[in-house]
Design a protein around this motif. Structure first.
Motif, short mmCIF file in Angstrom:
data_model
loop_
_atom_site.label_atom_id
_atom_site.label_comp_id
_atom_site.label_asym_id
_atom_site.label_seq_id
_atom_site.Cartn_x
_atom_site.Cartn_y
_atom_site.Cartn_z
N ASP A 175 -10.53 4.31 1.21
CA ASP A 175 -10.99 3.26 0.31
C ASP A 175 -11.10 3.78 -1.12
N ALA A 176 -11.60 5.02 -1.27
CA ALA A 176 -11.70 5.61 -2.61
C ALA A 176 -10.33 5.80 -3.23
N TRP A 177 -9.33 6.19 -2.42
CA TRP A 177 -7.96 6.29 -2.93
C TRP A 177 -7.54 4.97 -3.58
N PHE A 178 -7.74 3.88 -2.86
CA PHE A 178 -7.24 2.59 -3.33
C PHE A 178 -8.06 2.08 -4.52
N GLU A 179 -9.34 2.37 -4.55
CA GLU A 179 -10.14 2.00 -5.71
C GLU A 179 -9.65 2.76 -6.95
N LEU A 180 -9.45 4.05 -6.81
CA LEU A 180 -8.95 4.87 -7.91
C LEU A 180 -7.57 4.39 -8.36
N HIS A 181 -6.72 4.09 -7.37
CA HIS A 181 -5.35 3.68 -7.69
C HIS A 181 -5.31 2.34 -8.41
N GLU A 182 -6.13 1.41 -7.97
CA GLU A 182 -6.15 0.09 -8.61
C GLU A 182 -6.57 0.19 -10.07
N TYR A 212 -0.24 7.64 7.63
CA TYR A 212 0.00 7.53 6.19
C TYR A 212 0.98 6.40 5.88
N ARG A 213 2.02 6.28 6.68
CA ARG A 213 3.02 5.25 6.43
C ARG A 213 2.41 3.85 6.56
N LEU A 214 1.57 3.67 7.56
CA LEU A 214 0.91 2.38 7.76
C LEU A 214 -0.01 2.06 6.58
N ILE A 215 -0.75 3.06 6.11
CA ILE A 215 -1.63 2.86 4.96
C ILE A 215 -0.82 2.52 3.71
N ALA A 216 0.30 3.22 3.52
CA ALA A 216 1.14 2.99 2.34
C ALA A 216 1.71 1.58 2.34
N GLU A 217 2.10 1.09 3.52
CA GLU A 217 2.76 -0.22 3.62
C GLU A 217 1.77 -1.38 3.62
N GLU A 218 0.62 -1.20 4.28
CA GLU A 218 -0.30 -2.32 4.48
C GLU A 218 -1.59 -2.20 3.70
N THR A 277 0.42 8.87 -13.00
CA THR A 277 -0.78 9.25 -13.73
C THR A 277 -1.49 10.41 -13.02
N ALA A 278 -2.53 10.92 -13.67
CA ALA A 278 -3.33 11.97 -13.06
C ALA A 278 -3.90 11.52 -11.72
N VAL A 279 -4.34 10.27 -11.63
CA VAL A 279 -4.88 9.75 -10.38
C VAL A 279 -3.80 9.63 -9.32
N ASP A 280 -2.61 9.16 -9.69
CA ASP A 280 -1.50 9.11 -8.73
C ASP A 280 -1.24 10.50 -8.14
N ALA A 281 -1.17 11.50 -9.00
CA ALA A 281 -0.89 12.86 -8.55
C ALA A 281 -2.04 13.41 -7.71
N ALA A 282 -3.27 13.06 -8.06
CA ALA A 282 -4.42 13.55 -7.31
C ALA A 282 -4.43 12.97 -5.89
N ILE A 283 -4.12 11.69 -5.76
CA ILE A 283 -4.06 11.08 -4.43
C ILE A 283 -2.95 11.71 -3.61
N ALA A 284 -1.79 11.92 -4.22
CA ALA A 284 -0.66 12.54 -3.52
C ALA A 284 -1.02 13.94 -3.04
N ALA A 285 -1.67 14.71 -3.92
CA ALA A 285 -2.06 16.07 -3.55
C ALA A 285 -3.14 16.07 -2.48
N ASN A 286 -4.09 15.14 -2.57
CA ASN A 286 -5.14 15.05 -1.56
C ASN A 286 -4.56 14.69 -0.20
N ALA A 287 -3.60 13.77 -0.18
CA ALA A 287 -2.94 13.41 1.08
C ALA A 287 -2.24 14.62 1.68
N ALA A 288 -1.59 15.41 0.83
CA ALA A 288 -0.92 16.62 1.30
C ALA A 288 -1.92 17.62 1.86
N LEU A 289 -3.06 17.78 1.21
CA LEU A 289 -4.08 18.71 1.68
C LEU A 289 -4.65 18.27 3.02
#
Length: 565
Positions: free
Chosen positions: A144-151, A222-228, A65-77
């Motif tokens: 936290d905002a990433w995970f709220e948006l993602h949920e 990032y890996r720890l956040i993604a997994e846990e 989704t747009a939110v998935d892509a936004a989080i991915a792009a924000n992580a890259a930035l």
């Protein structure tokens, strides 16, 4: 003396002429446009770094989704543009959900340490909170905002979303031109602080354009956040590392500050401007200041030929001065301050404020503004019609200088923006969110999504929102032209940090503003200077309902890219 004045005038006129005439001629569009708009049917991503944009496009093509892509792009930035972003900072976003046909806002700003009181600063004879070091830090709200948006709006797993940034952090990426420039400027402030150079330098120096930069510590985080999940950041080893480090440096962040942190879902606020509705998030951000400005300006008529004229710059500047007085007085954490939002955004209030403007003379009211340009703004639209407007920052470029060991990122210094003046709405208090400069924006027309956009640049942001919308609506520019058009910004006066002064302030104009306009403004009592293009960078996505297409733009002041498919 007269000959010297004539020479200076001639040089200024020549300089202005060259700045307007430089660049290649275009067959279509405005002469200042750097390229055509980007057009796509299925999806669109616009960020300030091309590799981050491509990551967003890949996520959309993989069904995100747009939110998935936004989080991915924000992580890259956070990896690729640490001069303006990172998970040590805060995040705000506005999301258009195509299913409910509603806008949703999230305030992902962190709070001040609960163990730190204003008495600490006053007893140490501080007039303001230091820009760098442990005293300026607040809880980072981004993750936290990433995970709220993602949920609420996500579809892919966080592992899939963060993997592209993890790969680039491990394998490296080539640093782009302007980011390299800001990287060099930032590291000059931080050489004395622990872990900064080992994390952000290449052989002890800031990376040059094209240098391959790696950040394996950030990859691990990032890996720890993604997994846990988000608890790894706020209730696990990441929080523990941050707290121990900050306290060892003389700061006050605690485990309780992290465990109690949460983002807040908020209702965006609407203001109509000539048939379009600008939506901004409520305070503690400054989004309503753009709306106050537009309310003041709506009673003045502008034609496309008015762009860049003395009247254009004067009226916008005077509206800004008035709106920023309100900013200094009212904008703060609404949990601690009573903010009369209904009054501030009313037509009656706008009329009273408008009556204070002298259309022929610069006014001497002016809350202080400093135009910090280091922030990242991005926007994404997907195949289902969802759109997200997201802004994220550490403040003052890279942040506070506080880099916890082994994590790969710097903590923000947003706490600097608190006032230490007792009685101010933005007065420092424990567990309080500071005044915030970063603001995403969204525009609807006839209750349908029309534009997701934002600009970077600290106190310039509400001024930039107004200029972008006037360029589109009043001056009939297309989306790329609206971002590339010559800009101006006003500074001077008082601010939410408690500093007060009265003056006409100063207009900073980019070189494309004609010298005839500069001269006329000076004759009206304004102080004006020419500046380089420091007020970047704009990203925007527009939706054409008639054709069913997205139109994207990313301006040339930064390294960014808009891409669609």
């Amino acid at each position: 003396m007269r000959n010297l004045q004539n020479l200076c005038l001639t040089v200024a006129i020549l300089f202005a002429f060259i700045s307007v005439s430089s660049g290649q001629d275009r067959i279509t569009g405005k002469p200042f446009a750097t390229r055509s708009e980007v057009i796509g049917e299925k999806g669109m991503v616009a960020t300030s770094q091309p590799l981050a944009t491509q990551i967003g496009i890949d996520v959309l093509k993989n069904g995100g989704t747009a939110v998935d892509a936004a989080i991915a792009a924000n992580a890259a930035l956070g990896l690729m543009e640490p001069t303006g972003s990172g998970i040590g900072g805060d995040l705000f976003a506005i999301v258009w959900d195509s299913q409910t046909k509603n806008l949703y806002g999230i305030n992902g700003s962190g709070r001040s340490p609960r163990l730190l009181t204003i008495d600490y600063f006053l007893s140490n004879r501080m007039k303001k909170i230091p820009a760098y070091g442990p005293l300026a830090v607040s809880v980072p709200g981004c993750v936290d905002a990433w995970f709220e948006l993602h949920e609420k709006f996500g579809k892919l797993s966080m592992e899939e979303i963060l993997q592209p940034a993890i790969t680039y952090a491990e394998e490296g990426f080539p640093v782009t031109e302007l980011i390299s420039h800001y990287w060099k400027l930032s590291l000059k402030h931080f050489s004395e602080y622990p872990n900064v150079m080992s994390t952000f330098s290449v052989d002890g120096e800031a990376p040059e354009k094209g240098d391959i930069f790696r950040n394996p510590n950030l990859a691990g985080t990032y890996r720890l956040i993604a997994e846990e999940g988000r608890d790894a950041f706020y209730n696990g080893p990441i929080a523990e590392t941050i707290v121990n480090f900050i306290q060892n440096q003389g700061g006050f962040l605690s485990k309780e500050d992290f465990s109690l942190h949460k983002s807040e879902w908020v209702d965006p606020l609407p203001v109509d401007y000539r048939g379009y509705t600008l939506w901004e998030l409520p305070p503690n951000g400054q989004g309503i200041i753009a709306q106050i400005m537009l309310n003041i300006l709506e009673s003045y008529e502008f034609s496309p030929e008015d762009f860049g004229t003395p009247r254009h710059l004067h009226l916008v500047t005077e509206a800004k001065k008035l709106a920023f007085e309100d900013r200094a007085k009212f904008i703060a954490d609404p949990d601690f301050a009573n903010i009369p939002l209904k009054q501030l955004l009313s037509d009656e209030y706008a009329a009273k404020r408008r009556a204070l403007i002298d259309t022929a003379k610069a006014g001497a009211y002016s809350p202080r503004a400093e135009n910090h340009s280091e922030t990242v703004y991005l926007t994404v639209a997907d195949q289902w019609g969802n759109m997200v407007s997201l802004i994220q920052s550490n403040y003052r470029g890279m942040g506070s200088g506080m880099v916890p060991p082994g994590l790969g990122f710097m903590i923000q210094n947003r706490g600097e923006l608190f006032s230490l003046k007792p009685g101010d709405a933005n007065e420092y208090a424990p567990g309080k969110r500071p005044f915030h400069t970063i603001i995403p924006a969204f525009v609807t027309k006839d209750d349908k999504p029309w534009l997701s956009f934002g600009v970077m640049g600290g106190d310039f942001q509400p001024q930039g929102h107004v200029q972008i919308l006037m360029n589109l609506i009043d001056f009939k520019m297309n989306l790329q032209e609206a971002g590339d058009a010559p800009r101006f910004a006003h500074s001077g006066g008082s601010s939410p940090t408690g500093i007060r002064e009265k003056s006409t302030g100063e207009i900073h104009a980019e070189k494309g503003i004609p010298y005839q306009t500069i001269r006329a403004l000076m004759q009206m009592g304004h102080k004006v200077t020419y500046e380089l293009g420091i007020y970047g960078g704009f990203q925007g996505i527009m939706y054409d309902h008639e054709r069913g297409i997205y139109i994207g733009a990313s301006e040339s002041r930064k390294d960014g890219q808009a891409a669609g498919y």
